[in-house]
Design an enzyme around this catalytic site. Structure first.
Site, mmCIF file in Angstrom:
data_model
loop_
_atom_site.group_PDB
_atom_site.id
_atom_site.type_symbol
_atom_site.label_atom_id
_atom_site.label_comp_id
_atom_site.label_asym_id
_atom_site.label_seq_id
_atom_site.Cartn_x
_atom_site.Cartn_y
_atom_site.Cartn_z
ATOM 1 N N GLU A 42 -5.712 -0.348 16.023
ATOM 2 C CA GLU A 42 -5.165 0.054 14.723
ATOM 3 C C GLU A 42 -4.998 -1.193 13.853
ATOM 4 O OE1 GLU A 42 -4.703 1.910 12.376
ATOM 5 O OE2 GLU A 42 -2.997 3.241 12.729
ATOM 6 N N ASP A 63 3.529 0.589 10.868
ATOM 7 C CA ASP A 63 4.620 0.496 9.906
ATOM 8 C C ASP A 63 5.783 1.342 10.452
ATOM 9 O OD1 ASP A 63 6.001 0.108 7.521
ATOM 10 O OD2 ASP A 63 4.860 1.572 6.406
ATOM 11 N N LYS A 68 4.891 -4.149 11.627
ATOM 12 C CA LYS A 68 6.086 -4.319 10.773
ATOM 13 C C LYS A 68 7.246 -3.665 11.495
ATOM 14 C CE LYS A 68 3.898 -2.973 6.637
ATOM 15 N NZ LYS A 68 3.971 -2.325 5.303
ATOM 16 N N ASP A 73 -5.875 -1.404 2.867
ATOM 17 C CA ASP A 73 -6.084 -1.052 1.460
ATOM 18 C C ASP A 73 -4.786 -0.769 0.729
ATOM 19 O OD1 ASP A 73 -5.531 1.464 2.848
ATOM 20 O OD2 ASP A 73 -6.080 2.414 0.950
ATOM 21 N N ARG A 117 -9.991 -3.625 0.868
ATOM 22 C CA ARG A 117 -10.321 -3.645 2.299
ATOM 23 C C ARG A 117 -11.289 -4.778 2.637
ATOM 24 N NH1 ARG A 117 -8.468 1.093 4.719
ATOM 25 N NH2 ARG A 117 -8.541 2.977 3.467
HETATM 26 P P1 IMP Z 1 2.792 4.320 9.831
HETATM 27 O O1 IMP Z 1 2.486 5.732 10.235
HETATM 28 O O2 IMP Z 1 3.943 4.264 8.874
HETATM 29 O O3 IMP Z 1 2.992 3.404 11.013
HETATM 30 O O4 IMP Z 1 1.593 3.811 8.976
HETATM 31 C C1 IMP Z 1 0.447 3.481 9.561
HETATM 32 C C2 IMP Z 1 -0.747 3.504 8.643
HETATM 33 O O5 IMP Z 1 -0.437 3.306 7.281
HETATM 34 C C3 IMP Z 1 -1.612 2.340 9.070
HETATM 35 O O6 IMP Z 1 -2.589 2.835 9.947
HETATM 36 C C4 IMP Z 1 -2.181 1.850 7.785
HETATM 37 O O7 IMP Z 1 -3.429 2.442 7.580
HETATM 38 C C5 IMP Z 1 -1.212 2.279 6.731
HETATM 39 N N1 IMP Z 1 -0.335 1.167 6.366
HETATM 40 C C6 IMP Z 1 0.914 0.917 6.790
HETATM 41 N N2 IMP Z 1 1.426 -0.186 6.233
HETATM 42 C C7 IMP Z 1 0.437 -0.669 5.451
HETATM 43 C C8 IMP Z 1 0.342 -1.827 4.609
HETATM 44 O O8 IMP Z 1 1.240 -2.669 4.462
HETATM 45 N N3 IMP Z 1 -0.839 -1.979 3.978
HETATM 46 C C9 IMP Z 1 -1.888 -1.133 4.107
HETATM 47 N N4 IMP Z 1 -1.827 -0.044 4.869
HETATM 48 C C10 IMP Z 1 -0.671 0.192 5.543
HETATM 49 MG MG MG Z 2 -4.653 2.773 9.668
#
Ligand code: IMP
Ligand code: MG
Length: 174
Positions: free
Chosen positions: A98, A102, A130, A158, A164
């Protein structure tokens, strides 16, 4: 519309060193396992390409596509899997790759989905993490970079499908 202010957070050189380190860890654990390296599109495409070129042992490559960000910087807690990319991983040693974790919601969803397919093992690798934003409990097996709670772009990642292609990782200022 003004261009957003961007600052380099991680240089291409630092990314290379990180990918090399991860490749060593992954080689140690997977070199005799003929794993399926499963990239989560689209964000992982550049990381995948660099990572697998450092893995000098038999492996297979496949992709899935999850979407959780409808648009912009705010996640929706709904995750969808794009149809058509549904790899057969039953009995396989799987490493999910991945771009960034986040809240953890996307990868937690993907992990639960893939576990139902009964792989022999399922490990998780993310280039960037993060941890301060985590909502879903999720332990990564391989973590590249720990980044602050900022929205980052470049090296596959992105903002509204832009940036990207940048070879470094930047953060977007508010
Ligand atoms: P999560 O479900 O909140 O962990 O988000 C995960 C997805 O959101 C990742 O696979 C990324 O594609 C996108 N994402 C999360 N944070 C960022 C960021 O800071 N920049 C770009 N894409 C992000
Ligand atoms: Mg992703």
């Amino acid at each position: 519309m003004n261009s957003p202010v961007m600052q380099v957070l991680v240089s291409g050189k630092e990314i290379d060193a990180t990918v090399n380190r991860l490749a060593k860890e992954i080689t140690r654990d997977f070199q005799d396992k003929n794993p399926v390296i499963l990239g989560a599109l689209k964000g992982s495409f550049m990381f995948m390409a660099d990572l697998v070129r450092q893995l000098h042992f038999p492996l297979e490559i496949d992709f899935v596509r999850c979407s959780s960000y409808e648009s912009g910087r705010h996640t929706t807690s709904k995750v969808k899997l794009a149809p058509g990319l549904d790899p057969d991983i039953r009995g396989r040693q799987v490493l999910v790759v991945e771009d960034i974790v986040d809240t953890g919601i996307t990868l937690a969803f993907l992990k639960a989905y893939l576990e139902k397919k009964k792989p022999a093992s399922l490990k998780l690798c993310a280039l960037a993490d993060k941890p301060s934003r985590r909502v879903a409990p999720l332990a990564l097996d391989y973590t590249g970079l720990t980044v602050p709670d900022k929205f980052v772009v470049g090296y596959g990642m992105d903002f509204n499908e832009k940036y990207r292609n940048l070879p470094d990782i930047y953060f977007l200022e508010d």
